[in-house]
Write an enzyme that holds these catalytic residues in place. Structure first.
Site, mmCIF file in Angstrom:
data_model
loop_
_atom_site.group_PDB
_atom_site.id
_atom_site.type_symbol
_atom_site.label_atom_id
_atom_site.label_comp_id
_atom_site.label_asym_id
_atom_site.label_seq_id
_atom_site.Cartn_x
_atom_site.Cartn_y
_atom_site.Cartn_z
ATOM 1 N N ARG A 288 5.791 -34.263 -16.321
ATOM 2 C CA ARG A 288 6.004 -33.134 -17.234
ATOM 3 C C ARG A 288 7.000 -33.517 -18.321
ATOM 4 N NH1 ARG A 288 8.552 -28.395 -18.767
ATOM 5 N NH2 ARG A 288 7.131 -26.624 -19.082
ATOM 6 N N CYS A 289 8.072 -34.204 -17.941
ATOM 7 C CA CYS A 289 9.057 -34.643 -18.929
ATOM 8 C C CYS A 289 8.434 -35.558 -19.982
ATOM 9 C CB CYS A 289 10.192 -35.396 -18.240
ATOM 10 S SG CYS A 289 11.272 -34.385 -17.214
#
Length: 409
Positions: A398-399
């Site tokens: 996600r990052c």
């Protein structure tokens, strides 16, 4: 090329388009001596990290996602004279590079191919890299290996410098100075690249302004659907930033409710998505040791002269979020399964920082065995990506992704 309009309308709806940033020169310039200053805990084996990141992009492409790459987008953007002028006017200023070097540096950069210029702007530029004698006071002070422009290794985490919230985007004023140039370069892509120019609605904030204590980072921002936005307030995102973003969203009718989740200010829980992410329907994965202690502030549009209506909700965060999303409860899959040692280890290794490609299908690091097994036991398909090197940056799938088009659910 996708025919869908830019906008992110959920956390788990079908992902159509995403921006990532490959490891490269910036990571080759990380050393044990400078990595802390550049917000890394360790140094990469860059060759392997690049291969693993390629696998990340390829897996998304195989799943039907259009994958865009920051360096390529920026290089193409910088071939546009107006865009190049805008970037260099604001990146190569006397405040940044000193009065004695600015003209020589600007003259050289004005003539570089866009791809090479993008490499230096992201990868960093030392005195030894420039083709002229850097005889200015700043150049002499730095020495041959000193950075005229510091590298931006955290650009790997494209999630943070901008946030797509429903039909618009925030250009985020980031907490650490080491990351703030990322927002400027991303703004240039959105404003000038043919794929985005004229199609992007900027909600908040101007990357050319000093926003003081109002900070916001995309790892804390989750547009979960139906006008609801979750925002973490911890190490990187401040109450001032949350309030200004909420006010802008409400003013344009792009959101009807913002739930701000107060987090501890710690490296291990720097963003909301390091302790809590959505996987599909009511299934979430979370590091409960932190999440169970979080409290929420419920924000709605204010009336009259009151910009925001705020209520401090002292109930457990999972209860607040479940009710707001219309669920009886959330099915919380604990990071690291049931073993407290693995919970701590796998949270540190971004076990719950997963990226949903569509409801019930997520991407996560292969090294987080217990978390992945627990998710699969709940019916979630986990597509594993190599995490031995990329995980050293303290950011998961996600990052490392900035969705620009995602369906509602």
């Amino acid at each position: 090329m996708t025919a869908h309009k830019l906008g992110v309308h959920s956390e788990t709806g079908t992902l159509r388009q995403v921006i990532i940033c490959r490891p490269g020169l910036a990571h080759r310039r990380l050393t044990p001596e400078n990595c802390e200053e550049l917000l890394f805990d360790d140094v990469f084996w860059v060759k392997q990290a690049k291969q693993d990141h390629e696998a990340f992009g390829a897996a998304m492409t195989q799943e039907g996602v259009e994958v865009l790459e920051t360096g390529a987008l920026l290089g193409e953007t910088l071939e546009i004279p107006e865009a190049r002028k805008w970037v260099l006017d604001h990146r190569i200023s006397a405040n940044d590079v000193g009065v004695g070097m600015r003209k020589d540096l600007r003259d050289w950069m004005d003539e570089l191919p866009g791809t090479e210029l993008a490499t230096w702007l992201i990868g960093g530029l030392t005195v030894g890299d420039v083709p002229f004698e850097a005889t200015s006071m700043f150049g002499a002070y730095l020495g041959r290996h000193g950075f005229i422009l510091p590298p931006l290794p955290n650009f790997l985490f494209t999630r943070d410098n901008s946030s797509w919230v429903y039909g618009g985007v925030t250009l985020n004023p980031m907490y650490w100075q080491a990351r703030r140039p990322e927002t400027l370069l991303t703004a240039a892509i959105y404003r000038y690249h043919p794929k985005f120019a004229g199609k992007v609605h900027e909600i908040w904030a101007d990357p050319l302004k000093n926003h003081g204590l109002a900070t916001l980072e995309g790892g804390d921002v989750m547009p979960v659907g139906n006008g609801l936005v979750l925002v973490g307030m911890g190490e990187r995102t401040s109450p001032q930033g949350v309030g200004l973003m909420a006010q802008a969203l409400f003013g344009e009718g792009r959101a009807t409710r913002v739930i701000a989740c107060q987090m501890p200010k710690s490296r291990a829980a720097m963003h909301l998505d390091t302790v809590f992410t959505f996987c599909g329907d009511n299934i979430v994965t979370s590091f409960k040791e932190v999440a169970d202690e979080m409290t929420c502030y419920d924000l709605h549009p204010g009336e009259g002269d009151k910009p925001l209506d705020m209520r401090h909700d002292t109930r457990p965060m999972f209860e607040v979020v479940a009710e707001a999303m219309g669920f009886k409860k959330l099915n919380v899959v604990p990071t690291g399964g049931s073993d407290p040692f693995e919970q701590s280890r796998e949270q540190w290794n971004d076990g719950n920082n997963v990226l949903a490609l569509r409801p019930g299908v997520v991407m996560g690091y292969d090294r987080n065995d217990d978390t992945n097994a627990a998710l699969r036991a709940e019916g979630i398909k986990v597509i594993e990506l190599p995490g031995a090197e990329l995980g050293r940056g303290r950011g998961g799938s996600r990052c490392m992704s900035c969705p620009t088009i995602r369906d509602a659910v």
